[in-house]
Motif scaffolding. Structure first.
Motif: not given
Ligand code: AMP
Length: 778
Positions: A511, A579, A605, A666, A670
Motif C-alpha cells: 500500500r 484477482a 467469501y 473501502h 486495494s
Molecule cells: P479492499 O481493500 O476493499 O480492496 O479489500 C479487498 C479484499 O479482497 C480484502 O478483504 C482481501 O482479503 C480480499 N481478497 C484479496 N484477494 C482475494 C481473492 N482472490 N478472493 C477473495 N478475496 C480476496
C-alpha cells in the motif's frame, strides 16, 4: 565416442585438480563441501585461508599440499579466488599425464556475491561485514576468465545457482575411474550485467571505463576466443551433466543444456521443484539401504511420467549417508541429474541459502500433524510460523502412514515470503523405532510398502499442485503485454509461486509503495482514462490471486470501448490487485469458489476474512474499479449489490443470530473491481492483523453502503475518505470507542465488549442483525 564421459582404460585412474574461480561469496567453499559430502572419489580441499593449521598461509603451502594429495590418488579442489591468470598459473602446472586440470568458474552476479560476503560470519579469511563489498568489487574488476589455452582440459562456467548445482552433481557423482570430457561448458552470456550490478550495489564506486563504454568487451572476446578453442567434444553439447554416470551416454549434437528437455525455453529455476527429506530414516529408523532403493524407484517412476518438474532430496548433514546412497543409486539408474539431485542444506532455507527455488517442500510429519518433535518437522513448522499450524489444523484430522496432505501456505507465512514456498506437503512414513508408537517391528515387507506409498502419495500431491499452479500461470499469461512490471518481477522472483507471492503479508508495504508511485500513475489515469485521478482511490496492491485475460464482457460494444481503458487501467493497478476483477469478468472460471453468480454481481467469501463472516459482492461491470468510479448511472447496480449482500447477511443470521453485519466499501480499495464488503462485527479472525486492517473497517475510510447509495442519489458521487491517516489512527473499539495499544489487546477487548454501537451506525441503519437481537442490547 560421441558422449562426454571418456572411460578408456589407460585414462581410468586419473586424479583431478579443480581450480575454483570466483569472487568472495560466490560459493567456492560450499561447492567443495557439497561435492565432498557425498562424493564417489576422494577429494581434498585446499584453501589458502586455512592451509597453515587452520590459519591463513601461503600459495606455496597450497601448492605443496595439493601435490601431496594428488600423489596419494586424491583429487583436489583449489579453493581460492583465482580470478586472474597470474593467480592460477602455478596451480595449472600441477597437471600431468595422470592429473587433469579443470577450472570451475563461479561467475555469479556480483550483487549476490557481495551480499553473501557482507552477511556471512565466521569466514575463514575474515572477509565479511562492511569491508567485504569493496573488496569483492575490487577483485571482480580484475577478473580474467580462464581459457583452455591456459592448460585446462575442462572449464565449467556457472552463472547461476542452478549451474552451480549441476556442476556440484557432476563432480560429486564422478567415480574414481570416471573422467569428464574436455572443453568449455556452461558459458552463456556476457558478464556486462555483473559489472553493472556491482556499480548499482556500491553506488559510490566509479564505473570503470571499459565497463561503462563497452561492458561486453572482456567477455565477448573471451567468448569468441573460446568458441574457436572448443574442441569437437565440447562443441557437441553442454549436456555434460547428464553424463556424470559411470556409463557412456550419447548426446545429441548441438542440443542445448537446459531447454532441451523442458521445451518452451523455461529456465531451470522456473521449473516447479519439490524439496523433500528422506522419510522415516531418521527418527523412525527405517533401513537406509531399503529406503534409498525406494526413493530412487519412486523418483524414477514419477519422472518417467514426463512431468516438467524437479525433485530434490535434502539433508542437513554433510556426508549424509542417505544422500550418498541415493546419489549413487540414481546415477546407476541414469536418472537425469537435472531433474533429480540431492542437496545438503536446511530444507527451510533452500532458496535463501542455496539459491534453489523450491516452491513446494515436504515435511516428514507426525501422525497428529503437530509441530514439535525434532528434525524436519520442527524446523518446517518453526520456519513457516503459526500460519502453517493454523492452515494444517484447518485441514483437520490426522495422517495415516503412507499418506500425505498438501497444505497451501498462507502468504503471511515467513516461509512463503522468504523462500517462495507455496505449499508444504506433510507425509507420514512407516515407523521402525520401538520407542515410537505403532512400530512395525522389523516388518520390512509392510514397511517398504508403506514407504513406497508415502513417496508415491507425496509426488502425486506435488503433481497436482503443479497442475493447479500451471493453470494459474496460463491464465496470467493471457494478461499479455500490458502486464505490469511488478508482476513480471514477481514471476521472475518466484516463478512457481505465481501471483500469490504478493498477498496478505505484504498488504501494508505494498500500500505504501503504491502511494509513493502515485504521481506517475495518476497521470496515466487522468490523461488516458478520463478519470478524476483521485489519487487516494488509486489501487493498492494487496492480497491477490490470479489475473488473466480481460475484456470478456457481456456486452460486445462495451468490450470494444473498454479495451483501451482496460489496458491503461492495468498499468495503474498492480497486477496482483486484479484477482477480483478477473473473478467478476470470468466467474465461470471460478465457479467452485463462488457463492452466487448473477447477471450483475457475484458473491464470494473474502479470501482473507477479517471476521467470522466476511463476504464480497463484486460488481460485474467493466470499468467500475472502485467507489470513485461510481456515478448515478450505477445506482441500480449499487442497490442490487446492497440487496444481495443483505440477503447473504440474513442467511448467516439464521445460523448464528449473535452476528451483526455491516455492508460497505473501502474509500481506497486495494483490489480492482468495485466490491461491497459484507462483514460481521466480531472481527474475530486471524487475518485481521494490523492497524490498517482494523481501521479500514472501523473508521470513515469504510463507507456504509446505505450512505453511499444516498450520496449517489443526491450528489451523483460518493464521498471518499481515503486519507491514509485514517488507516494509521489509534486502535479504538468500534462499540465503546476505548483505545487499545495493539491488535491482540483490542481483540481481547472486543470479544467481551457489549456496549451498544455508536448512535450514527444504529440510526442510519448501517447494521444488520437478527430481528430477535436488537444491537443496542447486544
Ligand atoms: P479492499 O481493500 O476493499 O480492496 O479489500 C479487498 C479484499 O479482497 C480484502 O478483504 C482481501 O482479503 C480480499 N481478497 C484479496 N484477494 C482475494 C481473492 N482472490 N478472493 C477473495 N478475496 C480476496
Amino acid at each position: 565416442m560421441e558422449g562426454d564421459c571418456d572411460l578408456s582404460k589407460e585414462d581410468s585412474r586419473k586424479v583431478i585438480v579443480v581450480i575454483l574461480m570466483g569472487a568472495p561469496g560466490s560459493g567456492k567453499t560450499t561447492f567443495c563441501n557439497d561435492v565432498m559430502s557425498t562424493a564417489l572419489r576422494p577429494w581434498v580441499r585446499i584453501c589458502q585461508d586455512s592451509i597453515a593449521n587452520g590459519k591463513a598461509g601461503t600459495k606455496s603451502q597450497c601448492l605443496k599440499s595439493a601435490a601431496e594429495a594428488l600423489k596419494h590418488g586424491k583429487s583436489v579442489f583449489i579453493d581460492r579466488c583465482n580470478l586472474d591468470r597470474e593467480q592460477r598459473v602455478e596451480f595449472v602446472k600441477l597437471g600431468g599425464p595422470q592429473v587433469d586440470v579443470h577450472a570451475v568458474v563461479l561467475d555469479l552476479p556480483a550483487k549476490l556475491c557481495i551480499s553473501r560476503s557482507v552477511k556471512r560470519t565466521g569466514h575463514e579469511g575474515n572477509l565479511q561485514g562492511g569491508k567485504a563489498a569493496a573488496v569483492v568489487n575490487r577483485m571482480l574488476q580484475k577478473k580474467e576468465l580462464p581459457k583452455l589455452s591456459e592448460g585446462y582440459s575442462r572449464i565449467t562456467f556457472c552463472q547461476n545457482e542452478t549451474d552451480v548445482l549441476d556442476a556440484v552433481n557432476t563432480y560429486r557423482l564422478l567415480g574414481p575411474s570416471d573422467n569428464l570430457s574436455s572443453g568449455c561448458f556452461g558459458q552463456k552470456s556476457t558478464d556486462s550485467k555483473v559489472q553493472v550490478g556491482i556499480m548499482k550495489f556500491l553506488k559510490k564506486v566509479d564505473v570503470p571505463n571499459n565497463v561503462a563504454s563497452n561492458g561486453n568487451s572482456l567477455q565477448d572476446s573471451v567468448n569468441r576466443k573460446q568458441n574457436t578453442e572448443k574442441d569437437s567434444s565440447s562443441a557437441e553439447s553442454e549436456k555434460i551433466n547428464t553424463c556424470i554416470r559411470n556409463t557412456v551416454e550419447k548426446v545429441t549434437e548441438g542440443s542445448n543444456k537446459m531447454e532441451g528437455s523442458f521445451g518452451g525455453g523455461d529456465s531451470w529455476n522456473d521449473i516447479p521443484t519439490l524439496a523433500f527429506p528422506s522419510i522415516s530414516t531418521a527418527d523412525f529408523q527405517f533401513s537406509h539401504e531399503k529406503a534409498s532403493d525406494i526413493i530412487v524407484e519412486q523418483v524414477e517412476e514419477f519422472l518417467n511420467k514426463g512431468e516438467n518438474v524437479r525433485l530434490v532430496l535434502v539433508d542437513l548433514t554433510h556426508g549424509s549417508h542417505m544422500l550418498s546412497l541415493v546419489g549413487a543409486k540414481a546415477a546407476k539408474k541414469n536418472i537425469d541429474s537435472r531433474k533429480f539431485f540431492t542437496v545438503v542444506g536446511d530444507i527451510t532455507k533452500i532458496y535463501t541459502e542455496r539459491g534453489l527455488r523450491c516452491n513446494v517442500i515436504a515435511n516428514a510429519a507426525n501422525w497428529r500433524l503437530r509441530p514439535g518433535g525434532g528434525g524436519v518437522n520442527a524446523a518446517i513448522f518453526s520456519a513457516a510460523g503459526e500460519a502453517l499450524e493454523i492452515a494444517t489444523k484447518e485441514q483437520g484430522g490426522t495422517l495415516a502412514p503412507g499418506k500425505s496432505v498438501a497444505i497451501p501456505l498462507p502468504p503471511s507465512s515467513p516461509l512463503y515470503k522468504r523462500e517462495g514456498v507455496t505449499h508444504v506437503i506433510h507425509v507420514l512414513g512407516p515407523n521402525m523405532n520401538p520407542q515410537r508408537p505403532n512400530c512395525l517391528r522389523n516388518d520390512y515387507i509392510k514397511g517398504c510398502n508403506v514407504l513406497r506409498e508415502a513417496y508415491s502419495s507425496l509426488f502425486k500431491s506435488f503433481a497436482s499442485i503443479v497442475r493447479e499452479q500451471n493453470t494459474l500461470k496460463e491464465s496470467s499469461k493471457n494478461f499479455g503485454p500490458g502486464s505490469s512490471d511488478s508482476h513480471k518481477n514477481l514471476i521472475e522472483q518466484f516463478p512457481n509461486t505465481d501471483q500469490k507471492i504478493k498477498r496478505e503479508g505484504c498488504y501494508e508495504s505494498e500500500r505504501n509503495k503504491k502511494s509513493k508511485a502515485l504521481p506517475f500513475e495518476q497521470i496515466v489515469m487522468d490523461d488516458e482514462c478520463g478519470h478524476s485521478g483521485d489519487t487516494s482511490a488509486m489501487s493498492q496492491p494487496n492480497e491477490n490471486m490470479s489475473m488473466s485475460s480481460v475484456g470478456d464482457v457481456h456486452d460486445g460494444k462495451v468490450q470494444q470501448k473498454n479495451e483501451k481503458i482496460d489496458r491503461d487501467v492495468k498499468k495503474s493497478w498492480g497486477s496482483w490487485a486484479q484477482a477480483l476483477y478477473h473473478i467478476a469478468m470470468h466467474p465461470e472460471q471460478h465457479k467452485d469458489n463462488l457463492l452466487e453468480i448473477l447477471d450483475d454481481v457475484v458473491v464470494l467469501y473474502d479470501l482473507y476474512p477479517k471476521a467470522k463472516r466476511h463476504l464480497l459482492v463484486l460488481a460485474r461491470r467493466n470499468g467500475l474499479d472502485r467507489l470513485a468510479d461510481v456515478q448515478k448511472e450505477h445506482l441500480q447496480l449499487l442497490r442490487t449489490m446492497h440487496s444481495v449482500g443483505l440477503k447473504w447477511a440474513e442467511k448467516f443470521l439464521v445460523d448464528d443470530a449473535s452476528l451483526i453485519f455491516r455492508l460497505g466499501y473501502h474509500s481506497a480499495p486495494s483490489m480492482r473491481q468495485l466490491h461491497l464488503h459484507v462483514i460481521s462485527q466480531d472481527f474475530n479472525s486471524s487475518h485481521l492483523k494490523n492497524k490498517k486492517h482494523w481501521n479500514s473497517f472501523n473508521t470513515a475510510f469504510f463507507r456504509d453502503s446505505v450512505d453511499v447509495i444516498e450520496e449517489i442519489e443526491n450528489q451523483g458521487k460518493a464521498i471518499l475518505n481515503s486519507d491514509d491517516k485514517l488507516l494509521s489512527m489509534e486502535l479504538r473499539c468500534h462499540r465503546c470507542r476505548s483505545a487499545h495499544p495493539n491488535i491482540p489487546r483490542l481483540k481481547a477487548h472486543i470479544s467481551n465488549c457489549r456496549v451498544p454501537f455508536p448512535a450514527a451506525l444504529l440510526q442510519n441503519g448501517c447494521l444488520v442483525h437478527a430481528p430477535s437481537r436488537p444491537v443496542c442490547e447486544a
